[in-house]
Structure formats: C-alpha cells, structure tokens
Motif scaffolding. Structure first.
Motif, PDB file in Angstrom:
ATOM      1  N   TYR A   1      36.998  29.816  26.918  1.00 23.72           N
ATOM      2  CA  TYR A   1      36.984  29.808  28.373  1.00 23.72           C
ATOM      3  C   TYR A   1      37.657  31.081  28.874  1.00 23.72           C
ATOM      4  N   LEU A   2      37.091  31.668  29.925  1.00 21.58           N
ATOM      5  CA  LEU A   2      37.589  32.924  30.469  1.00 21.58           C
ATOM      6  C   LEU A   2      37.772  32.807  31.979  1.00 21.58           C
ATOM      7  N   ALA A   3      38.883  33.318  32.478  1.00 23.27           N
ATOM      8  CA  ALA A   3      39.096  33.452  33.916  1.00 23.27           C
ATOM      9  C   ALA A   3      38.614  34.850  34.281  1.00 23.27           C
ATOM     10  N   ASP A   4      37.458  34.944  34.936  1.00 28.48           N
ATOM     11  CA  ASP A   4      36.846  36.231  35.275  1.00 28.48           C
ATOM     12  C   ASP A   4      37.436  36.749  36.583  1.00 28.48           C
ATOM     13  N   HIS A   5      38.327  37.706  36.450  1.00 26.87           N
ATOM     14  CA  HIS A   5      38.998  38.271  37.617  1.00 26.87           C
ATOM     15  C   HIS A   5      38.013  39.019  38.503  1.00 26.87           C
ATOM     16  N   GLY A   6      36.961  39.562  37.919  1.00 28.27           N
ATOM     17  CA  GLY A   6      35.979  40.326  38.689  1.00 28.27           C
ATOM     18  C   GLY A   6      35.197  39.481  39.676  1.00 28.27           C
ATOM     19  N   THR A   7      34.837  38.265  39.296  1.00 26.48           N
ATOM     20  CA  THR A   7      34.038  37.394  40.166  1.00 26.48           C
ATOM     21  C   THR A   7      34.826  36.213  40.704  1.00 26.48           C
ATOM     22  N   GLY A   8      35.943  35.882  40.086  1.00 28.23           N
ATOM     23  CA  GLY A   8      36.709  34.699  40.451  1.00 28.23           C
ATOM     24  C   GLY A   8      36.196  33.440  39.781  1.00 28.23           C
ATOM     25  N   ASN A   9      35.124  33.556  39.004  1.00 29.95           N
ATOM     26  CA  ASN A   9      34.532  32.397  38.334  1.00 29.95           C
ATOM     27  C   ASN A   9      35.255  32.078  37.033  1.00 29.95           C
TER      28      ASN A   9
END
Length: 78
Positions: free
Chosen positions: A28-36
């Motif tokens: 699981y990844l917290a995508d800082h670029g999209t907020g998703n």
C-alpha cells in the motif's frame, strides 16, 4: 538482499509512505502527488486505487495497516 534482481513494481506514484501486507502479499502506498491511496501486488500485478480522496490541495502523508484495515494521514497544502 544485496540489490541484485531488483524489480520495478509501480511507476507514476510519489510515495512518501508505504505499508506491506504480508498476508495479502500487497504493498500500500500513500501517493503524495495525487492524495490517493493505492495498492499493488508484490508480484507486480495491477495497481488499484483504494481511496481516491485526493485533489484540490489534499495530500496523503503516512500509511499503516492493522487488523486488516488501512489507516492514513492526509492534509491540505498551505
């Protein structure tokens, strides 16, 4: 783990935080670029969006797994 036999699992994600699900064999990844919040299989299988709550200056920062649940922190840009 000497760095040989490396494999790219996902591209196009600006991950500031990751969490491994050993039982589900997922990352699981917290995508800082999209907020998703996105999830990929550790065998390189398809990327899927777990939570699409990003956008409009909202960012995901941290992520954790516990008891079969995914928890994350998010905030707004200033």
């Amino acid at each position: 783990m000497d760095g040989s036999n490396r494999q790219v699992l996902v591209t196009g994600v600006h991950a500031l935080s990751m969490a491994l699900d050993y039982e589900g064999n997922d990352l699981y990844l917290a995508d800082h670029g999209t907020g998703n919040i996105v999830c990929i299989s550790l065998n390189g299988g398809g990327k899927r969006i777990v939570s699409a709550q990003g956008g409009a200056g909202k960012y995901s920062w941290g992520i954790s797994l516990s008891g079969g649940r995914v928890y994350w922190t998010s905030g707004h840009s200033t």
